[in-house]
Design an enzyme around this catalytic site. Structure first.
Site, PDB file in Angstrom:
ATOM      1  N   HIS A  21      24.716 -53.422-111.635  1.00  0.00           N
ATOM      2  CA  HIS A  21      25.089 -52.426-110.616  1.00  0.00           C
ATOM      3  C   HIS A  21      24.768 -51.048-111.202  1.00  0.00           C
ATOM      4  O   HIS A  21      24.953 -50.837-112.403  1.00  0.00           O
ATOM      5  CB  HIS A  21      26.607 -52.446-110.349  1.00  0.00           C
ATOM      6  CG  HIS A  21      27.078 -53.383-109.287  1.00  0.00           C
ATOM      7  ND1 HIS A  21      28.295 -54.024-109.378  1.00  0.00           N
ATOM      8  CD2 HIS A  21      26.536 -53.762-108.098  1.00  0.00           C
ATOM      9  CE1 HIS A  21      28.478 -54.765-108.291  1.00  0.00           C
ATOM     10  NE2 HIS A  21      27.416 -54.626-107.508  1.00  0.00           N
ATOM     11  N   ARG A  36      31.715 -63.358-102.697  1.00  0.00           N
ATOM     12  CA  ARG A  36      32.378 -62.075-102.440  1.00  0.00           C
ATOM     13  C   ARG A  36      32.275 -61.635-100.980  1.00  0.00           C
ATOM     14  O   ARG A  36      32.845 -60.609-100.611  1.00  0.00           O
ATOM     15  CB  ARG A  36      31.800 -60.975-103.349  1.00  0.00           C
ATOM     16  CG  ARG A  36      32.025 -61.232-104.832  1.00  0.00           C
ATOM     17  CD  ARG A  36      31.841 -59.968-105.657  1.00  0.00           C
ATOM     18  NE  ARG A  36      32.865 -58.955-105.362  1.00  0.00           N
ATOM     19  CZ  ARG A  36      32.890 -57.744-105.898  1.00  0.00           C
ATOM     20  NH1 ARG A  36      31.955 -57.375-106.743  1.00  0.00           N
ATOM     21  NH2 ARG A  36      33.841 -56.882-105.576  1.00  0.00           N
ATOM     22  N   ARG A  78      21.527 -56.312-106.830  1.00  0.00           N
ATOM     23  CA  ARG A  78      22.480 -56.549-105.738  1.00  0.00           C
ATOM     24  C   ARG A  78      22.040 -55.881-104.435  1.00  0.00           C
ATOM     25  O   ARG A  78      21.733 -56.545-103.464  1.00  0.00           O
ATOM     26  CB  ARG A  78      23.873 -56.062-106.142  1.00  0.00           C
ATOM     27  CG  ARG A  78      24.430 -56.752-107.398  1.00  0.00           C
ATOM     28  CD  ARG A  78      24.785 -58.200-107.127  1.00  0.00           C
ATOM     29  NE  ARG A  78      25.332 -58.888-108.266  1.00  0.00           N
ATOM     30  CZ  ARG A  78      26.623 -58.926-108.590  1.00  0.00           C
ATOM     31  NH1 ARG A  78      27.510 -58.298-107.854  1.00  0.00           N
ATOM     32  NH2 ARG A  78      27.028 -59.601-109.648  1.00  0.00           N
ATOM     33  N   ASP A  92      37.397 -61.218-107.312  1.00  0.00           N
ATOM     34  CA  ASP A  92      36.694 -59.986-107.684  1.00  0.00           C
ATOM     35  C   ASP A  92      37.118 -58.782-106.838  1.00  0.00           C
ATOM     36  O   ASP A  92      36.541 -57.709-106.957  1.00  0.00           O
ATOM     37  CB  ASP A  92      35.177 -60.172-107.530  1.00  0.00           C
ATOM     38  CG  ASP A  92      34.519 -60.735-108.794  1.00  0.00           C
ATOM     39  OD1 ASP A  92      35.074 -60.542-109.903  1.00  0.00           O
ATOM     40  OD2 ASP A  92      33.442 -61.351-108.676  1.00  0.00           O
ATOM     41  N   CYS A 142      34.352 -49.587-111.577  1.00  0.00           N
ATOM     42  CA  CYS A 142      34.342 -50.731-110.660  1.00  0.00           C
ATOM     43  C   CYS A 142      35.672 -50.878-109.927  1.00  0.00           C
ATOM     44  O   CYS A 142      35.707 -51.380-108.812  1.00  0.00           O
ATOM     45  CB  CYS A 142      34.083 -52.024-111.421  1.00  0.00           C
ATOM     46  SG  CYS A 142      32.508 -52.100-112.243  1.00  0.00           S
TER      47      CYS A 142
HETATM   48  N1  ARG Z   1      32.339 -59.815-110.918  1.00  0.00           N
HETATM   49  C1  ARG Z   1      31.971 -58.702-110.081  1.00  0.00           C
HETATM   50  C2  ARG Z   1      30.553 -58.910-109.566  1.00  0.00           C
HETATM   51  O1  ARG Z   1      29.748 -59.428-110.278  1.00  0.00           O
HETATM   52  C3  ARG Z   1      32.091 -57.415-110.833  1.00  0.00           C
HETATM   53  C4  ARG Z   1      31.839 -56.201-109.993  1.00  0.00           C
HETATM   54  C5  ARG Z   1      31.926 -54.934-110.772  1.00  0.00           C
HETATM   55  N2  ARG Z   1      31.898 -53.817-109.958  1.00  0.00           N
HETATM   56  C6  ARG Z   1      31.108 -52.741-110.096  1.00  0.00           C
HETATM   57  N3  ARG Z   1      31.287 -51.737-109.332  1.00  0.00           N
HETATM   58  N4  ARG Z   1      30.140 -52.741-110.974  1.00  0.00           N
HETATM   59  O2  ARG Z   1      30.242 -58.559-108.455  1.00  0.00           O
END
Ligand code: ARG
Length: 276
Positions: free
Chosen positions: A175, A100, A146, A75, A269
């Site tokens: 997000h 991550r 998040r 990612d 992203c």
């Molecule tokens: N697979 C990543 C996650 O779930 C995607 C992140 C996307 N980034 C963003 N800025 N929305 O964290």
């Protein structure tokens, strides 16, 4: 107000962006509803779509820097999540998911090479520009999936800028940058249903002229867009939003990042803005 500004009055300003080549891109785990590890992905397609975005920014005259991708961090292409950078100060992310977490070290190392007045990692869970969007005056800060709410106070103290907290409620828009984009001149666009009723009221009051996205455009990640004040790069499928932006004097440019969307990410992203 921001409503119908003639096209010639929309001014682009040169930007600095940080991106990460999707060398190790894959969907091997699922931490958002878009990610299905059973569905095949193509690194080559992802790379060519990402390359188009890189070339588009360069063609618009922006200065694009690169951070080296790290094997085992699929990612990492989503550079927006690495930090928030405002006034030369860098607050590096602290990721919610263990998959991550190791990305932070790469960003600390990259920013640690110099050129920034202050660099440190966030103490509380904070996914960088995924949830923290700078409007030019204030920082709009997402929470709900998040970034944790107490991280918003840390952001306020670190940057010395006003922070407005917004709560996300639809897991597809996990997000803030999947539900809201800054266009320029205090102008934003967003998808109201992605926010709690309280946050919707805050947005309506502070940004009465915002472009409101329809479900169809939000569902193809149309809000995961990047504006330089005039050109707005956004997913090509978000045709309704593109038309609204054109009416307001912006230049929408449609991107095909379908491969990266399999991981739940698109234009914004992939892009971290570096503000000196
Ligand atoms: N697979 C990543 C996650 O779930 C995607 C992140 C996307 N980034 C963003 N800025 N929305 O964290």
């Amino acid at each position: 107000m921001g409503v119908k500004v003639p096209h010639e009055q929309r001014k682009a300003s040169p930007r600095k962006y940080l991106m990460c080549r999707p060398t190790y891109f894959d969907v091997t785990y699922s931490i958002n509803p878009w990610m299905d590890p059973e569905r095949p992905t193509s690194m080559e397609t992802g790379l060519s779509q990402w390359k188009w975005l890189f070339d588009t920014y360069a063609g618009l005259g922006h200065d694009v820097r690169l951070i080296e991708p790290v094997p085992g961090l699929p990612d990492m292409v989503f550079a927006a999540n690495g930090a928030l950078v405002v006034d030369g100060k860098v607050l590096v992310a602290r990721f919610r998911h263990p998959q991550r977490r190791d990305e932070s070290a790469a960003y600390l190392e990259w920013f640690g090479r110099g050129g920034w007045s202050e660099v440190r990692q966030a103490e509380y869970l904070n996914e960088g520009e995924g949830d923290l969007l700078f409007t030019g005056t204030e920082i709009l800060a997402g929470t709900g999936f998040r970034t944790e709410a107490r991280a918003h106070d840390e952001v306020r103290e670190f940057f010395g800028r006003p922070v407005t907290g917004l709560t996300l409620v639809d897991p597809r828009f996990y997000h803030l940058d999947t539900a809201l984009a800054v266009l320029g001149d205090g102008e934003i666009m967003y998808y109201p249903a992605a926010f709690s009723p309280e946050s919707r009221a805050v947005l309506a009051e502070r940004y009465p002229d915002a472009v409101l996205a329809e479900e169809a455009d939000a569902a193809v990640f149309g809000l995961n867009a990047l504006s330089d004040g005039r050109t707005v790069v956004l997913p090509r499928a978000a045709t309704g939003l593109a038309a609204r932006l054109r009416e307001r004097g912006y230049d929408p440019v449609g991107a095909d990042l379908a491969e990266l969307l399999k991981a739940g990410g698109s234009v914004k992203c992939c892009t971290l803005e570096l503000r000196e």
